[in-house]
Design a protein around this motif. Structure first.
Motif, mmCIF file in Angstrom:
data_model
loop_
_atom_site.group_PDB
_atom_site.id
_atom_site.type_symbol
_atom_site.label_atom_id
_atom_site.label_comp_id
_atom_site.label_asym_id
_atom_site.label_seq_id
_atom_site.Cartn_x
_atom_site.Cartn_y
_atom_site.Cartn_z
ATOM 1 N N ASP B 22 90.159 -32.168 28.171
ATOM 2 C CA ASP B 22 89.207 -31.559 27.653
ATOM 3 C C ASP B 22 88.914 -29.948 27.905
ATOM 4 O OD1 ASP B 22 86.693 -30.751 26.571
ATOM 5 O OD2 ASP B 22 85.618 -32.496 27.375
ATOM 6 N N ASP B 24 86.518 -28.173 27.803
ATOM 7 C CA ASP B 24 85.392 -27.826 28.386
ATOM 8 C C ASP B 24 85.467 -27.972 29.761
ATOM 9 O OD1 ASP B 24 84.390 -27.071 25.886
ATOM 10 O OD2 ASP B 24 83.209 -28.769 25.618
ATOM 11 N N ARG B 25 86.408 -28.797 30.276
ATOM 12 C CA ARG B 25 86.621 -29.395 31.781
ATOM 13 C C ARG B 25 87.661 -28.720 32.300
ATOM 14 N NH1 ARG B 25 84.935 -34.754 30.298
ATOM 15 N NH2 ARG B 25 86.916 -35.258 30.876
ATOM 16 N N ARG B 44 83.228 -33.399 41.652
ATOM 17 C CA ARG B 44 84.403 -33.156 40.650
ATOM 18 C C ARG B 44 85.610 -33.944 41.199
ATOM 19 N NH1 ARG B 44 83.299 -27.020 38.461
ATOM 20 N NH2 ARG B 44 81.514 -27.635 36.935
ATOM 21 N N TYR B 113 89.351 -31.297 35.347
ATOM 22 C CA TYR B 113 88.520 -32.086 36.051
ATOM 23 C C TYR B 113 87.667 -33.044 35.383
ATOM 24 C CZ TYR B 113 84.457 -29.162 34.976
ATOM 25 O OH TYR B 113 83.411 -28.452 34.307
ATOM 26 N N ILE B 114 87.211 -34.117 36.216
ATOM 27 C CA ILE B 114 86.011 -34.814 35.648
ATOM 28 C C ILE B 114 84.838 -34.914 36.639
ATOM 29 C CG2 ILE B 114 87.598 -36.583 34.280
ATOM 30 C CD1 ILE B 114 86.889 -38.502 36.878
ATOM 31 N N ASP B 115 83.658 -35.296 36.445
ATOM 32 C CA ASP B 115 82.587 -35.401 37.449
ATOM 33 C C ASP B 115 82.096 -36.597 37.482
ATOM 34 O OD1 ASP B 115 80.873 -34.951 35.494
ATOM 35 O OD2 ASP B 115 80.690 -32.871 35.380
ATOM 36 N N THR B 118 81.043 -38.080 34.078
ATOM 37 C CA THR B 118 82.236 -38.515 32.913
ATOM 38 C C THR B 118 82.207 -39.912 32.697
ATOM 39 O OG1 THR B 118 83.526 -36.502 33.736
ATOM 40 C CG2 THR B 118 84.657 -38.085 32.312
#
Lengths: 157, 475
Positions: B22, B24-25, B44, B113-115, B118
């Motif tokens: 993504d 945005d990430r 994250r 990354y994911i946080d 997500t």
């Protein structure tokens, strides 16, 4: 010349002289000869044999330039002419492998460590000389004063 | 690079595709930039897409101390993360959301990354986020195992090197002690042999001059006759003159030819026949001296190998040290042609004796090799020069190069690595510098100057080049 010979081999003349000196008590009865290396020793042995002499014991240093003492004694062991000749390895530095080699390849009868004790060297040589006389079927009576009597008796009985 | 079985790799690739693409990430981190700082809150979980990161950990005890050293500020390097590795796995899944490391980009890098917000993608097919991320956790476990294994083996290697260094230090202390004790003992043997020889010689001169001469001949005997020749001559004397075997041998040592025998006459022969022991006595004392010299030579070599006291000063002339070495070896090189070509060399910071030691060992080694191979027309050539190594930043900028070549036998390929090791020798033990210490001393000394040794060996020429930096390198 029906004479018994003992040959000492070392490439360091000072050490060779010392061995010869320690064996001098035998010189009244046997000829002591010295050789400076493997080649010299084999040449000398040919000469002695050609003149009809007997070679009772060869005492050789292990570490010499060119061939080692084990190599030399191995050659002596394989030579039919010297089948009764007894062999002593004299060494200041022997690894486990050297020792195994000396026994298997050189077929040594005795192993003397440097620095050696003169009495021990002398008695070892006397014992081997006695064995040689008996094996080669030479009359031992003229040599009674330098013979090792326990060895003689153990062989005779 | 961690490799895992296919049934892990396939879902892992899916996770990377669906969670870490993504735009945005995705973050760009410039070289030297922080990804996270130690103890910082971080919600994250990162996947490295491009570039490498390094993770530092600072010991807590240094917190707040004044003027900490640089390593304390930055902390100790713990691991490196390359593309396709995950970062902050533990803080994310443990929900502690605290980074244990300070993670810095080594070059311009990119991470996805994911946080904790997500959502799980396609949970009806693949289960909860945690379930979907099990391959990531397995990957992390494998990566950490690998890291631990590497650390342990590095540590073992370090401990081994340390132990070796300690052993070398102990050995060096021990060898200095042994050298001292042995030198005392050898000194007594050598000096007393001198005294005994002097007194005996005086005594014999008064009592029986002829025996004094025999004694002196034995003491000063330096004839170099092949054992077989000596034996043949002794046999002749034995037969011709009816001498004992021992006396004949002494006569063979003393008298070198028919002429000399004729000159000496029958009375001399008879005298030797009875008194050969005086020659032997002299010869014994001579052997004592020779043995003592051998012993002290070996002690000196061992002491040098152990690293004795060295006193280095400015202004040492390398050309002079080569000349000194040659004059020390005059006797050894008298049968060889020696060529020298001294270049303009600057004075260096060195210990003259150590330099002489380097050259004598190399030259002696060349002499031995040529003698042993019976090289026809043996030659040694030595050149010195001053070299500026422009552009080679790794080496000191300037050094003095000394090349010692000989036309002896080539050094076989398979032993070239070994010749500088202690106790590697193709020669007989014991004499002169024996024990195979010569070239290992050279190596140790040259190393201690931060210099290098080059070895070239072909059928026609073997050469050793020693490069010594003209300025001491520090650190």
């Amino acid at each position: 010349m029906d004479k018994i010979h003992i040959i000492c081999v070392d490439d360091q003349p000072e050490v060779l002289d010392s061995v010869m000196r320690d064996l001098r008590p035998l010189s009244e009865y046997v000829r002591l000869e010295d050789a400076s290396g493997t080649t010299d020793c084999l040449r000398l042995m040919d000469q002695v044999d050609a003149e009809g002499g007997h070679i009772a014991v060869v005492i050789s240093d292990q570490v010499m330039p060119g061939e080692t003492g084990t190599d030399l004694l191995g050659k002596v062991a394989k030579d039919r002419r010297f089948r009764h000749t007894r062999k002593v390895l004299l060494t200041g530095q022997a690894t486990h492998a050297d020792t195994i080699n000396a026994i298997n390849e050189g077929q040594v009868d005795n192993y003397v460590e440097k620095p050696w004790e003169p009495e021990k060297l002398l008695s070892a040589v006397k014992r081997l000389l006695t064995l040689y006389l008996l094996d080669a079927g030479i009359d031992y009576k003229p040599y009674m004063s330098i013979i090792d009597t326990p060895t003689l008796f153990s062989k005779l009985h | 690079m961690i490799t895992l079985p296919d049934h892990i790799m396939r879902p892992l690739k899916r996770v990377n595709r669906v969670y870490f693409t993504d735009p945005d990430r995705i973050l760009a981190v410039p070289a030297g930039g922080d990804l996270v700082r130690q103890n910082e809150e971080c919600h994250r979980l990162f996947l490295v897409l491009r570039g490498n990161f390094v993770a530092y950990r600072r010991s807590e005890t240094f917190e707040g101390s004044h003027l900490p050293a640089e390593t304390q500020v930055r902390g100790q390097e713990v691991f490196r993360a390359e593309p396709r590795s995950y970062v902050c796995v533990q803080s994310f899944f443990s929900r502690s959301y605290h980074s244990s490391y300070h993670i810095v980009a080594l070059e311009d890098a990119e991470v996805a990354y994911i946080d904790d917000n997500t959502p799980a993608i396609e949970p009806e097919l693949y289960g909860s986020l945690e379930q979907q991320f099990i391959p990531v956790l397995v990957h992390e476990l494998a990566a950490r195992n690998f890291r631990i294994f590497t650390h342990v083996s590095e540590k073992e290697e370090a401990v081994r090197l340390l132990q070796r260094a300690e052993m070398a230090a102990t050995l060096s202390q021990l060898s200095a002690g042994i050298a001292h004790e042995l030198n005392n003992a050898v000194g007594v043997i050598s000096r007393r042999a001198d005294f005994v020889a002097d007194h005996l010689s005086e005594f014999l001169n008064e009592e029986a001059p002829q025996n004094a001469e025999l004694f002196r001949l034995g003491y000063e005997d330096d004839s170099f006759v092949a054992a077989s020749d000596l034996r043949a001559r002794a046999r002749e004397f034995e037969r011709e003159w009816g001498l004992s075997q021992e006396a004949a041998k002494v006569l063979a040592h003393v008298v070198h030819g028919e002429d000399e025998l004729a000159q000496r006459g029958a009375s001399f022969v008879k005298h030797v026949g009875k008194n050969y022991r005086f020659w032997e006595l002299g010869h014994d004392l001579r052997d004592l001296q020779i043995a003592a010299r051998h012993a002290s030579g070996i002690v000196r070599a061992v002491k040098l190998l152990g690293g004795g006291s060295s006193s280095r000063t400015e202004g040492v002339n390398v050309n002079q040290s080569v000349k000194d070495a040659l004059s020390l070896l005059t006797n050894r090189i008298k049968n060889m042609r020696v060529f020298t070509q001294f270049g303009e060399t600057p004075a260096i910071f060195a210990d003259l004796t150590e330099l002489v030691q380097i050259w004598t060992n190399i030259i002696k080694n060349a002499c031995d090799a040529m003698e042993h191979a019976a090289t026809p027309q043996p030659e040694i050539s030595i050149t010195t020069s001053h070299i500026h190594a422009d552009g080679l930043q790794l080496l000191p900028a300037e050094y003095v190069a000394v090349t010692i070549s000989n036309n002896g036998p080539p050094i076989p390929e398979e032993i070239r690595d070994k010749i500088f090791q202690p106790s590697f020798t193709t020669k007989k033990l014991g004499l002169d510098f024996g024990l195979g210490l010569g070239l290992s001393i050279v190596r140790r000394l040259v190393d201690s100057y931060g210099g290098t040794i080059e070895l070239h060996s072909s059928n026609s020429i073997t050469s050793f080049t020693v490069n010594l930096p003209t300025t001491q390198i520090h650190g």
